[in-house]
Write a protein that holds these residues in place. Sequence first.
Motif, mmCIF file in Angstrom:
data_model
loop_
_atom_site.group_PDB
_atom_site.id
_atom_site.type_symbol
_atom_site.label_atom_id
_atom_site.label_comp_id
_atom_site.label_asym_id
_atom_site.label_seq_id
_atom_site.Cartn_x
_atom_site.Cartn_y
_atom_site.Cartn_z
ATOM 1 N N VAL A 189 0.787 -0.987 -0.348
ATOM 2 C CA VAL A 189 0.013 -0.254 0.148
ATOM 3 C C VAL A 189 0.757 1.347 -0.154
ATOM 4 N N LYS A 190 2.120 1.006 0.758
ATOM 5 C CA LYS A 190 2.831 2.210 1.264
ATOM 6 C C LYS A 190 3.317 2.638 -0.621
ATOM 7 N N GLN A 191 4.092 1.606 -0.630
ATOM 8 C CA GLN A 191 4.958 1.695 -2.532
ATOM 9 C C GLN A 191 3.532 2.405 -3.023
ATOM 10 N N ALA A 192 2.817 1.540 -2.794
ATOM 11 C CA ALA A 192 1.267 2.024 -3.973
ATOM 12 C C ALA A 192 1.109 3.163 -4.111
ATOM 13 N N GLU A 193 1.354 4.108 -2.577
ATOM 14 C CA GLU A 193 0.868 5.412 -2.756
ATOM 15 C C GLU A 193 1.879 5.877 -2.796
ATOM 16 N N ALA A 194 3.445 5.620 -2.599
ATOM 17 C CA ALA A 194 4.319 6.378 -2.781
ATOM 18 C C ALA A 194 4.820 6.503 -3.993
ATOM 19 N N ALA A 195 4.447 5.074 -4.822
ATOM 20 C CA ALA A 195 4.804 5.314 -6.185
ATOM 21 C C ALA A 195 3.195 6.299 -7.617
ATOM 22 N N ARG A 196 2.147 6.622 -6.742
ATOM 23 C CA ARG A 196 1.670 7.238 -7.129
ATOM 24 C C ARG A 196 2.000 8.542 -6.295
ATOM 25 N N ARG A 197 2.486 8.881 -5.539
ATOM 26 C CA ARG A 197 2.691 10.203 -5.123
ATOM 27 C C ARG A 197 3.762 10.503 -6.035
ATOM 28 N N ALA A 198 4.721 9.615 -6.392
ATOM 29 C CA ALA A 198 5.926 10.477 -6.629
ATOM 30 C C ALA A 198 5.386 10.163 -8.122
ATOM 31 N N GLU A 199 4.775 9.576 -8.254
ATOM 32 C CA GLU A 199 4.031 9.469 -10.055
ATOM 33 C C GLU A 199 3.295 11.385 -10.099
ATOM 34 N N SER A 200 2.726 11.394 -9.622
ATOM 35 C CA SER A 200 2.337 12.494 -9.046
ATOM 36 C C SER A 200 2.772 13.960 -8.987
ATOM 37 N N GLN A 201 4.057 13.352 -8.579
ATOM 38 C CA GLN A 201 5.169 14.023 -8.231
ATOM 39 C C GLN A 201 5.915 14.708 -9.511
ATOM 40 N N ARG A 202 6.306 14.084 -9.355
ATOM 41 C CA ARG A 202 6.945 13.770 -11.962
ATOM 42 C C ARG A 202 6.437 14.319 -12.216
ATOM 43 N N GLN A 203 5.051 14.471 -12.246
ATOM 44 C CA GLN A 203 4.114 14.648 -13.513
ATOM 45 C C GLN A 203 4.181 16.033 -12.777
ATOM 46 N N ALA A 204 3.897 16.071 -11.538
ATOM 47 C CA ALA A 204 3.950 18.038 -11.290
ATOM 48 C C ALA A 204 5.378 18.275 -12.092
ATOM 49 N N ALA A 205 6.446 17.517 -11.806
ATOM 50 C CA ALA A 205 7.224 18.158 -11.897
ATOM 51 C C ALA A 205 7.596 18.925 -13.597
ATOM 52 N N ALA A 206 7.485 17.597 -13.869
ATOM 53 C CA ALA A 206 7.017 17.502 -15.690
ATOM 54 C C ALA A 206 6.471 18.643 -16.199
ATOM 55 N N SER A 207 5.250 19.114 -15.453
ATOM 56 C CA SER A 207 5.113 20.060 -16.225
ATOM 57 C C SER A 207 5.813 21.815 -16.160
ATOM 58 N N TYR A 208 6.167 21.476 -15.298
ATOM 59 C CA TYR A 208 7.136 23.157 -15.404
ATOM 60 C C TYR A 208 8.029 22.552 -16.032
ATOM 61 N N GLU A 209 8.771 21.681 -16.986
ATOM 62 C CA GLU A 209 10.220 21.496 -17.729
ATOM 63 C C GLU A 209 9.490 22.026 -18.729
ATOM 64 N N GLY A 210 8.839 22.804 -19.381
ATOM 65 C CA GLY A 210 8.544 22.731 -20.537
ATOM 66 C C GLY A 210 8.602 24.696 -20.079
ATOM 67 N N TYR A 211 8.493 24.866 -18.719
ATOM 68 C CA TYR A 211 8.070 25.951 -18.041
ATOM 69 C C TYR A 211 9.413 26.836 -18.141
ATOM 70 N N ILE A 212 10.281 25.885 -18.607
ATOM 71 C CA ILE A 212 11.433 26.267 -17.668
ATOM 72 C C ILE A 212 12.425 26.507 -19.096
ATOM 73 N N LYS A 213 11.845 25.295 -19.861
ATOM 74 C CA LYS A 213 13.078 25.215 -21.165
ATOM 75 C C LYS A 213 12.316 26.795 -22.189
ATOM 76 N N GLU A 214 11.348 26.493 -21.975
ATOM 77 C CA GLU A 214 10.664 28.435 -22.700
ATOM 78 C C GLU A 214 11.211 29.115 -22.515
ATOM 79 N N LEU A 215 11.911 29.558 -21.058
ATOM 80 C CA LEU A 215 12.146 30.502 -19.962
ATOM 81 C C LEU A 215 13.204 30.720 -20.587
#
Length: 301
Positions: A189-215
């Motif tokens: 459960v923790k791993q799944a939660e961590a995976a979901r959280r990590a995926e969410s974090q990765r996705q959240a972080a990935a959403s800012y990668e384009g912003y950084i490259k754009e600037l």
Amino acid sequence: MKSTSYLIPSVFAALLHMVVVVLLAESWFMTEPEHRQVPRHVQAQLVDFSERQAQQLEEVKAKAQQKAQQEKRALERQKEAQRQAELKRQQEDKRRADKKKAAEAAKQKAVAEKQRLAEKKKQEALALKKKAEAAAKQKAAVERKRKQAEAKKQADAEQKRLADEKRKQAEAEQRKREEQQRQAQELAVKQAEAARRAESQRQAAASYEGYIKELISRNWRRSPGTRNEIVIELSISLLPTGKVVDVQVTRSSGDSRIDEDAIRAVQRVDRFEKLQQLDPVVFDRYYRRFTLRFRPEDLRW
């Protein structure tokens, strides 16, 4: 050697010596007459010397016979004394022999009595030994039965203990398996939660990668002659506010002018303000220090 063997020679020797003495005496006393006046009236007597010598010889023989008889009687007394002494000696020897025989018999009797007592003691000791051995065997049998009973009791107790331990071990293993299953489920459960959280974090972080490259693309001034096939990698360090702290080229494009253009482009941005909206954990994981790869065709001019 017997004394009688010297008697006859001794008698003859004595007689011979006596005859010699008599003859010497006669010749000694038959001296020449002195020259003196012969009285007118002399009465002469004729002496027969042969008769006198025979008489003297008879006296000598009588004395010799008397002496021989005396010696014979002395010899007989001596023989009798010797016989008595021999008899006494034989009696003494017999007495000593009897005494010795009696002593030997007494000694043998004492030895026999000693042997009898020793045999009796031996038999008594043997009887006591057998009795002791029988008692020891009986005691050993009782002790053996007691030990067997004790061993059986201990074996039963040990078997019960082992059964209890086995049961407790099985229960412990069951609890352990259940705990492991529970922990595995919780971990899953923790791993799944961590995976979901990590995926969410990765996705959240990935959403800012384009912003950084754009600037960065907006502030990149491309030098003349830049080829599209080159690749450059930058290592950028930021603060939680999005401010640029450091920028370095980790993979050069092969052209120092292009590398300098990339560094100046990041420095011109100076601050990525939207990164303040990220969760601090996500920021620390993805953007405290990160690497960006650029190709000339990725840039907007």
